[in-house]
Design an enzyme around this catalytic site. Sequence first.
Site, PDB file in Angstrom:
ATOM      1  N   HIS A 123      77.450   2.286  60.901  1.00 46.06           N
ATOM      2  CA  HIS A 123      76.925   3.480  60.241  1.00 46.06           C
ATOM      3  C   HIS A 123      76.028   3.164  59.060  1.00 46.06           C
ATOM      4  CE1 HIS A 123      77.027   6.823  57.312  1.00 46.06           C
ATOM      5  NE2 HIS A 123      76.908   7.574  58.398  1.00 46.06           N
ATOM      6  N   GLU A 145      80.750   9.004  69.573  1.00 45.32           N
ATOM      7  CA  GLU A 145      79.623   9.044  68.652  1.00 45.32           C
ATOM      8  C   GLU A 145      79.551   7.711  67.911  1.00 45.32           C
ATOM      9  OE1 GLU A 145      77.429   9.576  64.887  1.00 45.32           O
ATOM     10  OE2 GLU A 145      79.498   8.945  65.175  1.00 45.32           O
ATOM     11  N   ASP A 160      76.487   4.876  65.646  1.00 43.27           N
ATOM     12  CA  ASP A 160      75.246   4.739  64.906  1.00 43.27           C
ATOM     13  C   ASP A 160      74.679   3.353  65.201  1.00 43.27           C
ATOM     14  OD1 ASP A 160      75.960   7.106  62.834  1.00 43.27           O
ATOM     15  OD2 ASP A 160      77.676   5.754  63.020  1.00 43.27           O
ATOM     16  N   HIS A 171      84.274  10.604  66.810  1.00 45.78           N
ATOM     17  CA  HIS A 171      83.279  10.266  65.802  1.00 45.78           C
ATOM     18  C   HIS A 171      83.507   8.852  65.289  1.00 45.78           C
ATOM     19  CE1 HIS A 171      81.676  10.553  61.543  1.00 45.78           C
ATOM     20  NE2 HIS A 171      80.617  10.911  62.266  1.00 45.78           N
TER      21      HIS A 171
END
Length: 260
Positions: free
Chosen positions: A67, A52, A54, A25
């Site tokens: 993020h 993962e 963003d 993450h």
Amino acid sequence: MPGVNLTSRPRHPYLDRPAPLAFAHRGGAADGLENTVAAFRRAAEAGYRYFETDVHTTADGRLVAFHDATLDRVTDAAGRIGALPWSEVARARVAGREPLPLFEELLEEFPEARWNVDVKAEAALAPLLELIARRDCWDRVCVGSFSEARVARAQRLAGPRLATSYGVRGVAALRLRSLGVPVPLRAGAVAAQVPEHQAGVRVVDRRFVRTAHALGLQVHVWTVNEPQRMDSLLDLGVDGIMTDRIDILRTVLERRGAWT
């Protein structure tokens, strides 16, 4: 349509590795270097292949792996990414030392990695799809968002070559399905990516996992950092776990003979 058979479509190549999938993450955010090349490199060296991240776009259209909408929380700079040119954003340093990467740089730096990409702003969707098409990396990217409308739009624009997960409304509909309520579900998603609990309500239980599997969907749970919770979720049959603590998740999976 409640009666649509979502299992009629073959599994997307994004999911062609054995479950359970271990997701780093934000690259493994526990050390404070989230969404940096240094974080993803550390995860890759630990054996992770699913990451993962963003994305936001700068004022001049560059797709940044980050993020927050602003630089303030984790960098030595300030301001909204969408209001700043890349030349300014590029000067920011996470934890005072690591630069923010462009998502295209991450694709180049880690050619074997699969990416779960949370599209944080509508402006980032078209540049992301353009990048995926230009680099022909449809098998390496799954697009997600809290906005079900955004991921549905991504799917309409790209077609079945793009892997998508459900947004909040899709997850809510799947939860209702698991409770026996025949609500419509968007066909075409490959996974439900969910928190274990939301607003004090349990989302992931055995019925939820069984319902998702019956519909041909994987269940990926975020963000799980405690070994007991990891074990509990794996016992329920979830297909993937996203964690900040990449060391702990690897240890749990190794102990269970499930680290691949």
